[in-house]
Design a protein around this motif. Sequence first.
Motif, short mmCIF file in Angstrom:
data_model
loop_
_atom_site.label_atom_id
_atom_site.label_comp_id
_atom_site.label_asym_id
_atom_site.label_seq_id
_atom_site.Cartn_x
_atom_site.Cartn_y
_atom_site.Cartn_z
N TYR A 10 30.85 -56.50 22.35
CA TYR A 10 29.41 -56.41 22.09
C TYR A 10 28.62 -57.37 22.98
O TYR A 10 27.49 -57.07 23.38
CB TYR A 10 29.13 -56.70 20.61
CG TYR A 10 29.84 -55.76 19.68
CD1 TYR A 10 29.33 -54.49 19.42
CD2 TYR A 10 31.04 -56.12 19.06
CE1 TYR A 10 29.99 -53.61 18.56
CE2 TYR A 10 31.69 -55.26 18.21
CZ TYR A 10 31.17 -54.00 17.97
OH TYR A 10 31.82 -53.14 17.14
N ALA A 11 29.22 -58.52 23.27
CA ALA A 11 28.56 -59.46 24.17
C ALA A 11 28.44 -58.88 25.58
O ALA A 11 27.45 -59.12 26.28
CB ALA A 11 29.33 -60.78 24.20
N LYS A 48 39.63 -59.77 12.22
CA LYS A 48 38.28 -59.29 12.43
C LYS A 48 38.10 -58.81 13.87
O LYS A 48 38.74 -59.33 14.78
CB LYS A 48 37.28 -60.41 12.13
CG LYS A 48 37.26 -60.86 10.67
CD LYS A 48 36.22 -61.94 10.46
CE LYS A 48 36.18 -62.38 9.01
NZ LYS A 48 35.17 -63.44 8.78
N PRO A 49 37.25 -57.81 14.06
CA PRO A 49 37.02 -57.33 15.44
C PRO A 49 36.38 -58.41 16.28
O PRO A 49 35.54 -59.19 15.82
CB PRO A 49 36.08 -56.13 15.24
CG PRO A 49 35.45 -56.36 13.92
CD PRO A 49 36.47 -57.05 13.07
N ALA A 93 23.12 -54.88 29.07
CA ALA A 93 22.73 -53.50 29.38
C ALA A 93 21.81 -52.94 28.29
O ALA A 93 20.83 -52.25 28.59
CB ALA A 93 23.97 -52.62 29.53
N LEU A 94 22.12 -53.23 27.04
CA LEU A 94 21.27 -52.76 25.94
C LEU A 94 19.88 -53.39 26.01
O LEU A 94 18.87 -52.73 25.75
CB LEU A 94 21.93 -53.07 24.60
CG LEU A 94 23.20 -52.28 24.27
CD1 LEU A 94 23.81 -52.77 22.96
CD2 LEU A 94 22.91 -50.79 24.20
N ALA A 95 19.82 -54.68 26.38
CA ALA A 95 18.52 -55.34 26.50
C ALA A 95 17.68 -54.71 27.60
O ALA A 95 16.47 -54.49 27.43
CB ALA A 95 18.73 -56.84 26.76
N ILE A 96 18.31 -54.39 28.73
CA ILE A 96 17.58 -53.75 29.84
C ILE A 96 17.08 -52.37 29.42
O ILE A 96 15.94 -51.98 29.72
CB ILE A 96 18.48 -53.67 31.08
CG1 ILE A 96 18.78 -55.08 31.61
CG2 ILE A 96 17.83 -52.82 32.17
CD1 ILE A 96 19.75 -55.11 32.75
N LEU A 97 17.92 -51.60 28.70
CA LEU A 97 17.50 -50.28 28.24
C LEU A 97 16.33 -50.37 27.27
O LEU A 97 15.40 -49.56 27.31
CB LEU A 97 18.68 -49.56 27.58
CG LEU A 97 19.75 -49.00 28.52
CD1 LEU A 97 20.89 -48.40 27.72
CD2 LEU A 97 19.14 -47.95 29.43
N LEU A 98 16.38 -51.36 26.38
CA LEU A 98 15.29 -51.53 25.42
C LEU A 98 13.98 -51.86 26.12
O LEU A 98 12.91 -51.37 25.74
CB LEU A 98 15.64 -52.62 24.40
CG LEU A 98 16.70 -52.26 23.37
CD1 LEU A 98 17.03 -53.46 22.50
CD2 LEU A 98 16.23 -51.10 22.49
N VAL A 99 14.04 -52.68 27.17
CA VAL A 99 12.82 -53.08 27.87
C VAL A 99 12.29 -51.95 28.75
O VAL A 99 11.09 -51.65 28.75
CB VAL A 99 13.08 -54.35 28.71
CG1 VAL A 99 11.89 -54.66 29.59
CG2 VAL A 99 13.40 -55.53 27.80
#
Length: 317
Positions: free
Chosen positions: A31-32, A25-26, A37-43
């Motif tokens: 992703y962690a 499995k990958p 970075a994804l959380a900061i972009l979303l906010v």
Amino acid sequence: MTVTAPAAPAAPPLAGAGPSRRARKPSPFPYALLAPALAILLVLVGWPLVNLVITSFQHFGREQAFGQPPTWAGVENYTTLLADGEFYAVLLRSFAFMVAAVATTMVLGTLLALLMMRLAKGWRTLVSVGLLLAWAIPALTSVMVWGWMFDTQYGVVNHVLTQLTGESWRGHSWLIHPLSFFLVLGLIVVWMGVPFIAFTMYAGLTQVPGEVLEAAQLDGAGARKRFFLIQVPYIRQIVIVLTVLSVIWDLRIFAQVYALQGIGGLYEKTSTLGVWIYQVGTASGDYGMSAAAAVVMVVIMLAVSFGYVRQTLKEED
């Protein structure tokens, strides 16, 4: 008596080969790493963008800014915007300025990169320092400096033109006329954008194999043919990225236009798309219409970026 050599032992199967490798499995570790970075972009980007889209479908004026609940407008803001002739005039003006600024910036930046390829180390360092200084100055500071240079009474440009032509340029206003206003604005935008183009193009040109250029030169190819037939294909992706970024930057400029208008420009004849959106919201208090125009601007930016992303994915496949 014939002695038979013992058979060589069978090689052990490679680790991870066979069914066990296919069933692996990958790992969630990449992703962690991307999660913060994804959380900061979303906010910082996602949530304001969602609010912008919601506001564009509402009647949102000064009353709502002071606490009154907004009312739902549907697509009324968009239909009003798309039927407004002033919006198309501003959009055409913004695109015309963007095309001229991007073309000038790319050409001058490329020429400076080629010049840096030929300069000795000391001169190349001097040119690099000068480009860095131009790049490091904030936008508002740049506008103030250029505004002083084109000042009506005491500007150095009017003084130099008076000395060269013998005619008095004292009192000539460069910012009151739309054409000369955009000429000054173009000088500011190009002056601030050329260093990034020059440094990036120079970095790309240094990666072109020297033996390929030497072979082409021995075959009789001049500098122009070597540039367009060898160097440009090697750095094609860099040129595309720089062009897309320059288009986005020059299409959404705000600080330079707004500050230059404050020095002496006419708002109704010199506003670009970003400044016009701001003026619609602050001057008339119609924030719903302003949000609709901003959403249209975002769609335009996404359309510009989509072509580059699609071409990149095709080449990777």
